[in-house]
Design a protein around this motif. Structure first.
Motif, PDB file in Angstrom:
ATOM      1  N   ILE A 384      19.067 151.255  43.042  1.00  0.00           N
ATOM      2  CA  ILE A 384      20.112 150.341  42.601  1.00  0.00           C
ATOM      3  C   ILE A 384      20.514 149.453  43.758  1.00  0.00           C
ATOM      4  O   ILE A 384      20.835 149.942  44.840  1.00  0.00           O
ATOM      5  CB  ILE A 384      21.332 151.136  42.084  1.00  0.00           C
ATOM      6  N   ASN A 480      15.287 149.213  40.180  1.00  0.00           N
ATOM      7  CA  ASN A 480      15.601 149.472  38.787  1.00  0.00           C
ATOM      8  C   ASN A 480      16.743 148.603  38.286  1.00  0.00           C
ATOM      9  O   ASN A 480      16.801 148.276  37.106  1.00  0.00           O
ATOM     10  CB  ASN A 480      15.999 150.936  38.598  1.00  0.00           C
ATOM     11  N   MET A 481      17.643 148.262  39.177  1.00  0.00           N
ATOM     12  CA  MET A 481      18.869 147.669  38.701  1.00  0.00           C
ATOM     13  C   MET A 481      19.533 146.905  39.845  1.00  0.00           C
ATOM     14  O   MET A 481      19.525 147.340  40.991  1.00  0.00           O
ATOM     15  CB  MET A 481      19.772 148.828  38.260  1.00  0.00           C
ATOM     16  N   VAL A 482      20.067 145.758  39.502  1.00  0.00           N
ATOM     17  CA  VAL A 482      20.846 144.992  40.465  1.00  0.00           C
ATOM     18  C   VAL A 482      22.253 144.880  39.903  1.00  0.00           C
ATOM     19  O   VAL A 482      22.428 144.381  38.789  1.00  0.00           O
ATOM     20  CB  VAL A 482      20.257 143.587  40.678  1.00  0.00           C
ATOM     21  N   GLY A 487      27.579 141.692  36.237  1.00  0.00           N
ATOM     22  CA  GLY A 487      27.128 142.845  35.474  1.00  0.00           C
ATOM     23  C   GLY A 487      25.845 143.397  36.057  1.00  0.00           C
ATOM     24  O   GLY A 487      25.418 143.007  37.134  1.00  0.00           O
ATOM     25  N   SER A 488      25.249 144.317  35.318  1.00  0.00           N
ATOM     26  CA  SER A 488      24.015 144.928  35.794  1.00  0.00           C
ATOM     27  C   SER A 488      22.831 144.154  35.242  1.00  0.00           C
ATOM     28  O   SER A 488      22.832 143.784  34.081  1.00  0.00           O
ATOM     29  CB  SER A 488      23.930 146.366  35.315  1.00  0.00           C
ATOM     30  N   LEU A 489      21.866 143.953  36.089  1.00  0.00           N
ATOM     31  CA  LEU A 489      20.708 143.187  35.663  1.00  0.00           C
ATOM     32  C   LEU A 489      19.446 143.878  36.120  1.00  0.00           C
ATOM     33  O   LEU A 489      19.456 144.563  37.128  1.00  0.00           O
ATOM     34  CB  LEU A 489      20.681 141.813  36.333  1.00  0.00           C
ATOM     35  N   PRO A 490      18.347 143.632  35.425  1.00  0.00           N
ATOM     36  CA  PRO A 490      17.071 143.959  36.043  1.00  0.00           C
ATOM     37  C   PRO A 490      16.767 142.876  37.072  1.00  0.00           C
ATOM     38  O   PRO A 490      17.294 141.763  36.959  1.00  0.00           O
ATOM     39  CB  PRO A 490      16.087 143.903  34.866  1.00  0.00           C
ATOM     40  N   PRO A 491      15.954 143.188  38.078  1.00  0.00           N
ATOM     41  CA  PRO A 491      15.719 142.192  39.121  1.00  0.00           C
ATOM     42  C   PRO A 491      15.152 140.887  38.579  1.00  0.00           C
ATOM     43  O   PRO A 491      15.337 139.833  39.182  1.00  0.00           O
ATOM     44  CB  PRO A 491      14.731 142.885  40.065  1.00  0.00           C
ATOM     45  N   SER A 492      14.487 140.961  37.434  1.00  0.00           N
ATOM     46  CA  SER A 492      13.893 139.736  36.902  1.00  0.00           C
ATOM     47  C   SER A 492      14.942 138.728  36.456  1.00  0.00           C
ATOM     48  O   SER A 492      14.625 137.557  36.250  1.00  0.00           O
ATOM     49  CB  SER A 492      12.975 140.085  35.737  1.00  0.00           C
ATOM     50  N   SER A 493      16.176 139.160  36.291  1.00  0.00           N
ATOM     51  CA  SER A 493      17.205 138.227  35.825  1.00  0.00           C
ATOM     52  C   SER A 493      17.959 137.558  36.961  1.00  0.00           C
ATOM     53  O   SER A 493      18.915 136.825  36.708  1.00  0.00           O
ATOM     54  CB  SER A 493      18.207 138.956  34.936  1.00  0.00           C
TER      55      SER A 493
END
Lengths: 504, 350
Positions: A384, A480-482, A487-493
């Motif tokens: 994270i 896994n998570m940023v 909010g929480s995002l996957p790194p691709s977002s």
């Protein structure tokens, strides 16, 4: 904090006098110096004259930069120089030979061999071109010597704090910079014949930024903040009274810090703390203020969990973190990066801070982070990343080589390590330049070589180089998570949020 | 499915949201949970006499909380309620967008909300057909499709594919022998497909790996699509995903976009619901410590404890399929990669 800095500010005018080797140099320097001083005094000159002077200053600055940075060879595009500038360059070089009084970098006790080091490193850097040579194109500056006279004292102090790692960390550096810029703006007066919107950014803020960049390359967050600030200044209506414009700017800076850092960090830690469940073992690498806040928040909420801090030389940032957490009553285990594979086995989640998040979802953070997250991934631990959106950038990074920051190589070896290497001196090759030098110099010094000589061995060596990069790039697959304030995002977002946070 | 109506904790109006929700769900078998929840909330607003924005939001919040508390697995439901709440907030904050002058009273806004809420429900119902028309192109002639559960949208997709005369395909349908509510729906789909001359084989969960060699693609439904692009779906979907990945078979998810949930689970045990799947016991039937296994890869073993626990037992349990196992998510607004889900959610939420 400001005490020693001011002391140095006072000391710096005396610098030219300390360049005694070449008797012609001081005189010339004085002649040259008189001119800029004249500029400063006569603010009531006409616009055209001012412009001319500004140009002269700029050229002088360029010359200075060249003198300070031996590696400018790589930058190409050598501007035409007249006789005067060459002279100044010479005198600047002399300045460099002066023992620098305040150097707080922990690994360095004393900076006497500065000039030698420079001479040698010039040769070195040509050889370093294999992978990391391009990173040396920007010389490091560890003192206020040679700083433009336009640089504000607050910025001068800040620069030293940057280069000595007193202020370290992407967010902290950005906030400190904005606070210093507040002081700069407050003491700024628009020269006659120009407007604030045009003059402040290009002619007043730029030297400050250049100086800071010389002390340590700008962080991504600083770049973002500078872009934001310049944009803000340029958009100021020229008809706004100066006092009002300045007040607005200072308020905007405060708001920026409040919204993008303080509030963002609160949101992030509130959210991230919910991810710490009873019984978790949180692993973190080096030190990040937001990770620290998150852990403390969860601890205050009464969640029982333990923490593993993995750390590495040369900055040992994790030590401070481990101590802080342990003082708060959290059970902390401390590993060096060499024991990371062992540390990962006992962990259940990995929390990481960030220097920046790249647009391809990769994490740019303290060197060693990639290693830790890869290990975590191989143990299928969730990784994270906690990162304010101000640290997002539209840049992409594919590897850690193209974009990185090299710290002075001498920081790698601590004082103790250097001392322990001293007995190896007899094994130096006879052709070794530094050995020769030692021999040439005198028999008196030969017998007693201090720990600093170890660095000279390395610098003088043909085939051995120190490389200390500060950052590395963690592939998005290992994250896994940023968690950001959005909010929480996957790194691709990351690019989506970056777009959102810069457009609105 | 014990219905407990929390009448005690209702300071606001006397509207029974839970029974409304249940009757809506029972009245229309085609309805999914999030849509039913939205419909119930619209109903609640229609029945109330709220006259200000704040009141509306408070009412909504209250009903949402009651509704969530009454359902054992509120993940899918919360997708609908969150979406509706978000929609309300944006419209209420920008009355100008409704072509209302500043002088218009709240009543107009409220009417607009109600009509739009109903419109939303209508649209949600249509979306299943739209997905079916997108998704049927994923099934190639001669393909064998593996699916599970009783997802209506998967059923719609397969039916649509079966109706087109140009395609011949086979279906391997995973039907667990449990008594879950999915079973009926699954049986129905199997019967329909067979009636359309589509060869269907039904297998138990344990035969998934065995049959995978014959299978060309996997299509599953979802209860919720979470922020990182993973899905929450009937227990057993995760293992299908893992197996499909290991055999290199494409794994598609069909889900309406109103099933996108603002949730970011990191592992199976990071879901906001209580599941009684892993229950450790020793010989004498005393209560073993029902614990969350700490190892991350512990796939819930559903044959192990299929018994008489209240709450969410293995029959109704769900698992989380991480995004890296998913090839694509087929929604009514197009086919998305898992990473695009968070983008869609950001669009809704910011």
């Amino acid at each position: 904090m400001s005490g020693p800095v001011e002391g140095e500010a006072v000391a710096s005018p005396a610098v030219p006098a300390q360049a005694p080797n070449d008797p012609t140099a001081p005189a010339k320097t004085d002649a040259k110096d008189a001119k800029p001083e004249g500029d400063g005094a006569s603010k009531k000159m006409s616009g055209a004259e001012l412009k001319k002077l500004k140009q002269a200053e700029k050229q002088a600055k360029r010359a200075q930069a060249k003198a300070v940075g031996p590696a400018t060879v790589q930058q190409g595009g050598i501007p035409k120089e007249n006789q005067k500038q060459k002279e100044q360059k010479q005198s600047q070089k002399k300045d460099e030979s002066r023992p620098l009084p305040i150097r707080r970098r922990p690994s360095q006790s004393n900076a006497v061999p500065q000039q030698q080091a420079r001479k040698e490193s010039k040769r070195d850097q040509k050889q370093l071109g294999l992978f990391f040579g391009h990173l040396y194109s920007q010389p490091r500056q560890h003192s206020m010597v040679g700083a433009s006279k336009d640089v504000h004292p607050a910025v001068l102090a800040l620069g030293l704090q940057y280069s000595s790692y007193v202020i370290c960390g992407s967010t902290a550096r950005m906030v400190a910079m904005l606070l210093a810029f507040k002081a700069v703006i407050e003491s700024y007066q628009t020269p006659v014949g120009t407007s604030l919107a045009r003059h402040l950014t290009n002619h007043h803020l730029s030297p400050q930024i250049d100086y800071l960049r010389g002390c340590r390359p700008l962080s991504i967050s600083m770049g973002n903040a500078i872009r934001w600030l310049k944009d803000l200044i340029i958009k100021i209506d020229p008809s706004t009274p100066e006092a009002e414009a300045k007040r607005d700017l200072v308020e905007e800076i405060d708001m920026f810090i409040r919204e993008r850092v303080t509030a963002a960090q609160k949101l992030i830690r509130d959210q991230a703390a919910t991810k710490i469940l009873p019984g978790d073992v949180i692993l973190t690498y080096a030190s990040s203020s937001i990770v620290e806040q998150t852990i403390l928040q969860a601890h205050k909420a009464g969640v029982p969990f333990t923490v593993i801090v993995v750390d590495s030389k040369p900055l040992f940032e994790g030590k401070t973190l481990a101590r802080k957490l342990a003082n708060q009553g959290i059970n902390v285990r401390y590993y060096l990066i060499t024991g990371a594979s062992h540390a990962v086995k006992g962990a259940s989640k990995v929390f990481l801070g960030a220097h920046a998040m790249m647009s391809n979802g990769r994490l740019y953070s303290r060197v060693g982070t990639a290693l830790v997250s890869m290990l975590a991934r191989s143990h299928s631990l969730p990784v994270i990343v906690l990162c304010e959106s101000v640290k997002f950038t539209e840049k992409v990074a594919l590897d850690s080589i193209v974009g990185n920051e090299v710290a002075p190589a001498d920081e790698i070896l601590s004082e103790a390590e250097r001392a322990s290497l001293l007995p190896l001196e007899p094994h130096l090759p006879t052709t070794h330049p530094s050995k020769n030098k030692n021999d040439d110099k005198s028999a008196t010094e030969d017998t007693k070589s201090g720990p600093l000589d170890v660095l000279k061995w390395v610098e003088g060596s043909e085939n051995l180089h120190h490389l200390q990069v500060l950052y590395d790039v963690t592939p998005a697959e290992y994250i896994n998570m940023v968690i950001t304030e959005y909010g929480s995002l996957p790194p691709s977002s990351v690019p989506v949020v970056h777009r959102l946070s810069t457009n609105t | 499915m014990s219905v407990h109506t929390p009448t005690a904790e209702k300071p606001l109006p006397d509207f029974d949201i839970v029974s409304t929700y249940r009757s809506i769900l029972a009245g229309d078998t085609e309805l999914t949970m999030p849509v039913a929840a939205i419909e119930a909330l619209v109903e609640a607003i229609a029945h109330s006499s709220v006259s200000t924005v704040a009141e509306t939001l408070a009412l909504l919040e209250h009903h949402t909380a009651v509704l969530k508390a009454s359902i054992a697995n509120p993940i899918s439901l919360s997708a609908g309620t969150d979406l509706f709440q978000r929609y309300l907030i944006t419209t209420l904050n920008r009355p100008a967008a409704l072509n209302l002058g500043p002088g218009d009273d709240f009543r107009a806004i409220r009417n607009h909300l109600l009509s739009n809420g109903r419109l939303f429900v209508e649209r949600a119902k249509q979306s299943r057909e739209k997905i079916a028309s997108f998704g049927k192109h994923f099934i190639r002639d001669g393909a064998t499709v593996l699916t599970n559960g009783g997802s209506r949208v998967v059923g719609a997709l397969l039916r649509r594919a079966a109706e087109s005369s140009t395609m011949r395909f086979r279906v391997v349908y995973v039907l667990s022998d449990s008594k879950s509510s999915d079973l009926k729906e699954g049986d129905q789909i199997v019967a329909d497909l067979r009636a359309h001359n589509v060869p269907v084989a039904t297998i138990p969960d344990s035969a998934v790996a065995y049959s995978l060699g014959e299978v060309d693609m996997v299509i599953v439904g979802a209860e919720g699509v979470v922020e990182n692009g993973g899905i929450i779906s009937r227990l057993g979907t995760y293992q299908m995903g893992l197996l499909a990945k290991s055999k290199g078979k494409p794994f598609y998810v069909v889900a309406e976009s109103h099933k996108f949930v603002r949730l970011y689970p990191l592992s199976q045990f990071d879901l906001p619901i209580e599941q009684k799947v892993l229950e450790f016991r020793v010989a004498d039937d005393t209560k073993g410590a029902a614990s969350k296994a700490s190892e991350d890869e512990g796939i819930a073993d559903m044959n192990g404890t299929k018994a008489k626990c209240s709450g969410l037992n293995a029959d109704d349990a769900v698992d989380f399929t991480p995004p890296d196992l998913i090839s694509g998510i087929i929604t009514e607004s197009g086919v998305l990669t898992p990473s695009a889900v968070s983008e869609e959610l950001i669009k809704i939420w910011f």
